[in-house]
Scaffold this active site. Structure first.
Site, PDB file in Angstrom:
ATOM      1  N   GLU A  34       1.154  -9.494  26.286  1.00 52.63           N
ATOM      2  CA  GLU A  34       1.695  -8.214  25.798  1.00 52.63           C
ATOM      3  C   GLU A  34       3.054  -7.916  26.440  1.00 52.63           C
ATOM      4  O   GLU A  34       3.970  -7.439  25.778  1.00 52.63           O
ATOM      5  CB  GLU A  34       0.723  -7.072  26.102  1.00 52.63           C
ATOM      6  CG  GLU A  34      -0.506  -7.055  25.226  1.00 52.63           C
ATOM      7  CD  GLU A  34      -0.181  -6.816  23.761  1.00 52.63           C
ATOM      8  OE1 GLU A  34       0.683  -5.982  23.473  1.00 52.63           O
ATOM      9  OE2 GLU A  34      -0.783  -7.500  22.911  1.00 52.63           O
ATOM     10  N   CYS A 193       4.903  -6.568   6.159  1.00 51.92           N
ATOM     11  CA  CYS A 193       5.709  -5.345   6.132  1.00 51.92           C
ATOM     12  C   CYS A 193       6.900  -5.542   7.079  1.00 51.92           C
ATOM     13  O   CYS A 193       7.059  -4.845   8.072  1.00 51.92           O
ATOM     14  CB  CYS A 193       4.865  -4.128   6.526  1.00 51.92           C
ATOM     15  SG  CYS A 193       5.690  -2.576   6.104  1.00 51.92           S
ATOM     16  N   CYS A 200       5.382  -6.593  -0.511  1.00 53.41           N
ATOM     17  CA  CYS A 200       4.422  -5.563  -0.933  1.00 53.41           C
ATOM     18  C   CYS A 200       3.372  -6.102  -1.899  1.00 53.41           C
ATOM     19  O   CYS A 200       2.241  -5.616  -1.912  1.00 53.41           O
ATOM     20  CB  CYS A 200       5.169  -4.408  -1.589  1.00 53.41           C
ATOM     21  SG  CYS A 200       6.320  -3.614  -0.459  1.00 53.41           S
ATOM     22  N   CYS A 203       0.413  -7.211   0.056  1.00 54.00           N
ATOM     23  CA  CYS A 203       0.022  -6.328   1.166  1.00 54.00           C
ATOM     24  C   CYS A 203      -1.312  -5.644   0.877  1.00 54.00           C
ATOM     25  O   CYS A 203      -1.510  -5.126  -0.225  1.00 54.00           O
ATOM     26  CB  CYS A 203       1.116  -5.290   1.382  1.00 54.00           C
ATOM     27  SG  CYS A 203       0.684  -4.090   2.648  1.00 54.00           S
ATOM     28  N   CYS A 209       0.456   2.936  -0.834  1.00 47.82           N
ATOM     29  CA  CYS A 209       1.636   3.015   0.037  1.00 47.82           C
ATOM     30  C   CYS A 209       2.733   3.889  -0.578  1.00 47.82           C
ATOM     31  O   CYS A 209       3.179   3.652  -1.704  1.00 47.82           O
ATOM     32  CB  CYS A 209       2.173   1.609   0.297  1.00 47.82           C
ATOM     33  SG  CYS A 209       3.705   1.637   1.253  1.00 47.82           S
TER      34      CYS A 209
END
Ligand code: SF4
Length: 360
Positions: A34, A193, A200, A203, A209
């Site tokens: 991370e 995205c 899209c 997606c 959306c």
């Protein structure tokens, strides 16, 4: 299906499953990934992550390392405060938590260099905590999906995003797979995205959306106002004796804190003093090609000079009391040098057999 459930279903079939840090729920390894992934691409992080774990397989090993060893393994990844905090964090986990990473997000967040989103990601990945993340990928997905206007670093926009993130978990099915949901948001932001040309039509969120419906993908998230960043200038001296270069350790505070770099000076007069200081012959330093390095808040214009030195002495005092050493040119890649200094010295190494280096 709710937002979070849609993402989990998509992640399980279309998400990434082979990243090295996905093979573990060990908080030390997840935390390391991370921190490395902040502001750095996955492909760049993978070899660093593997080298780091090969050298420091446990948090105890990292805590017991010297800062120099840690910085040397970090060299080239940039944002060196991350490496210094990583080291401090490992020492804190060993001294205050008996070497065992805390499980609660609030406790994780109290450690050096760990913000809310990173703490939540570690808690979700390793301990199934229902703690949402809020990184750049999530901000992009949320602002587009929910039609959230305004710059995402503004307090009111950020609050709205966090509220939405908590609500999405509350509305999801009770057995929400938190590791898959957390990874899914990262994967969706990185592969579908995306900043430009989001895909899209594949997606999992497309049916509801806002940005897709209104064709506003290019306008969301609201772009940040671009400030012109200031330019700072520095002159650096590449002092070479045979196959060695003089380097000195930078102070803890400021840019490249704790890393090894070149002696710096501001004026031609200072250069003359350094020249007289370091060599008995009356050779003049050669001006090499100048270049720029871009930091988040400013640009650094670097003008290097190259000078051959007939002897191998070290100065105890060099103005700021920092350490010096003569570094063999074949050890450049294993020393904690800032990326632009490494690049400069690799160029010097390449031409070091020549009588004169190519100048500006
Ligand atoms: S439909 Fe398009 S804009 Fe909306 S979340 Fe998916 S990829 Fe992003």
């Amino acid at each position: 299906m709710q937002f979070a459930d849609l993402i989990v279903a998509w992640q399980k079939t279309h998400g990434r499953h082979h990243l090295p840090w996905q093979k573990t729920r060990d908080a030390y390894k997840v935390w390391l990934s991370e921190i490395m992934l902040q502001q750095t691409q996955v492909a760049t992080v993978i070899p660093y992550y593997e080298r780091f774990l090969a050298t420091f397989p446990t948090i105890n090993r990292l805590a017991n390392a010297s800062q120099d060893e840690v910085l040397a393994l970090w060299a080239g990844l940039g944002y060196y405060a991350r490496a210094r905090n990583l080291h401090k964090c490992a020492q804190t986990v060993v001294s205050d938590w008996q070497g065992i990473f805390p499980r609660q997000a609030q406790d994780i967040m109290s450690l050096p260099g760990i913000g809310q989103s990173t703490a939540n990601a570690i808690a979700a990945f390793c301990f199934d905590a229902k703690t949402p993340i809020m990184d750049g990928n999530v901000k992009r997905i949320f602002t587009r999906y929910y039609g959230i206007e305004g710059q995402t670093n503004k307090r009111e926009v950020e609050k709205r995003l966090w509220d939405q993130a908590h609500e999405n978990i509350e509305l999801a099915s009770k057995d929400l797979d938190m590791p898959a949901y957390t990874q899914g948001q990262m994967d969706l932001g990185a592969t579908i995205c995306t900043r430009s040309k989001p895909k899209c039509n594949v997606c999992p969120l497309q049916a509801s959306c806002y940005a897709r419906r209104e064709n506003r993908q290019a306008e969301l998230p609201t772009p940040k106002i671009k400030k012109t960043i200031p330019v700072r200038s520095v002159k650096m001296l590449v002092l070479q004796h045979q196959d060695r270069i003089l380097i000195q350790q930078r102070p803890e505070q400021g840019i490249w804190g704790g890393l090894w770099s070149l002696p710096e000076f501001q004026s031609e007069q200072e250069l003359l003093t350094l020249q007289n200081d370091w060599q008995q012959t009356r050779q003049t330093a050669i001006k090499l090609a100048a270049f720029e390095h871009v930091f988040t808040h400013f640009k650094l214009h670097i003008q290097p000079y190259w000078l051959k030195c007939p002897h191998l002495s070290l100065r105890e005092e060099n103005g700021n009391g920092s350490k010096q050493q003569w570094l063999p040119l074949d050890r450049l890649e294993t020393t904690a040098l800032p990326a632009p200094v490494l690049k400069l010295l690799q160029g010097v190494h390449q031409f070091s057999g020549m009588e004169d280096l190519p100048g500006s």
